[in-house]
Design an enzyme around this catalytic site. Sequence first.
Site, PDB file in Angstrom:
ATOM      1  NE  ARG A  31      -3.972  -1.993   2.295  1.00 12.03           N
ATOM      2  CZ  ARG A  31      -4.054  -3.167   2.041  1.00 12.03           C
ATOM      3  NH1 ARG A  31      -2.932  -3.883   1.792  1.00 12.03           N
ATOM      4  NH2 ARG A  31      -5.400  -3.911   1.946  1.00 12.03           N
ATOM      5  CD  GLN A 179      -5.677  -8.087  -2.052  1.00  7.91           C
ATOM      6  OE1 GLN A 179      -5.908  -8.535  -3.307  1.00  7.91           O
ATOM      7  NE2 GLN A 179      -5.036  -8.478  -1.257  1.00  7.91           N
ATOM      8  CD  GLU A 321      -3.604 -12.023   6.609  1.00  6.74           C
ATOM      9  OE1 GLU A 321      -2.871 -11.395   7.414  1.00  6.74           O
ATOM     10  OE2 GLU A 321      -3.379 -11.776   5.162  1.00  6.74           O
TER      11      GLU A 321
END
Length: 438
Positions: A31, A179, A321
Amino acid sequence: MSRDELWDAPAATEPIRARVTVPGSKSATNRALVLAALAEGPSTLYRPLRSRDTLLMAGALRALGAEIEDVPATAAGAVASWLVKPAEQLTGGTEVDMGAAGTVMRFVPPIAALADGPVRFDGDPRSHERPVGPLVDALRALGAEIDDAGHPGHFPLTVLGRGGLRGGAVEIDASASSQFVSALLLSGARFAEGVDVRHVGGRLPSLPYIAMAVQMVREAGVEVDDSEPERWQVRPGAIKPVTQTIEPDLSNAAPFLAAALVTGGAVTIADWPRQTTQPGDRLREILTLMGATCEFTESGLECRGSGTIHGVDLDLADEAELTPTIAALAALADGPSRLRGIGHIRLHETDRLAAIAAEINGLGGRVKELPEELLIEPAPLHGGVFHTYEDHRLATAGAVLGLAVPGVQVQDVATTGKTLPDFTGRWAALLAGTDYAG
């Protein structure tokens, strides 16, 4: 090491006691790279992660005209950094190699729409299967021209850059990946009308990653209104250059902290932030529920195992995740576990639910795979090959199981290089209780 090579996961013979320094956050690094490449002047990123995913992002931005200089730590006490100099005009007529990096697949196409020519995107075979259709549709609604003939909504595709993008209001179904939203927020200030993003569709997963994007965009001087649930408005304007130190990757800390529970030892992660948007920070809560004691010390975050791992019932939609590591711990627990809200990780590097169930069951476990969750019953485990499906988090989960189950062999452990360079060297240092010297 070839993808077919097997790594003998070391079994622990005594409680592990170690202090571990994990590299920088992949999510924050990528990012920050995007924002720096779109800024109005040079930015410096200290302690960035250097892994396959972040090197692919750097390569993509270089292909579009940004300069990214790798500055090594040359003096005592100095830290390595990346100096990012944005291009005056993003350049097209180029190709981007995405590998299997989801952030490159989603974050870079909006930037390519600002370039002055066509930008072709392609990557590993898995990239052709991962979803991008909602983002393609949103970019078209914002004024972009995209050629995905022959395989609509999938890679490979070409963004036909026209030197700018109109922007404006757009609806997007980001239930497959947060995302999609972050991609538009990171670039939105450079669109002529900014961007007004509204999520429509199913449950929006991984909200902390959108919060991370919002925070970093604001730190770069951009006005973002997120006061309405599932709507984000980014005003057009300059993106200011930043000097930033990247936090440790808390998700990559998961297998190391898990080692404390598996062995009844104590593991400290250095430089754990007291406040962060990283979803991996929820490990403090999760591991406590599973039997650890987690507390901040002068050295970092310390987790101590009690010698017993408890089963849990967890909604991991925002921290999905972490699922492979938590599933590995659950397979070693004293009672059943239910991991919920994780159906979207079927679309990650592999179908993670199917892979976790197949590999733990292949070692004698009892994992039931449902559309959106995993049910895990403890069972005696035995050694065997733990396949990774080119998924870094499957590989680290195999290492966690190997601590308690002699004879586990992890196939393609080198896939951990996607986000955690030299995992095997770091794992060996963990078991030895020494500082990693790589």
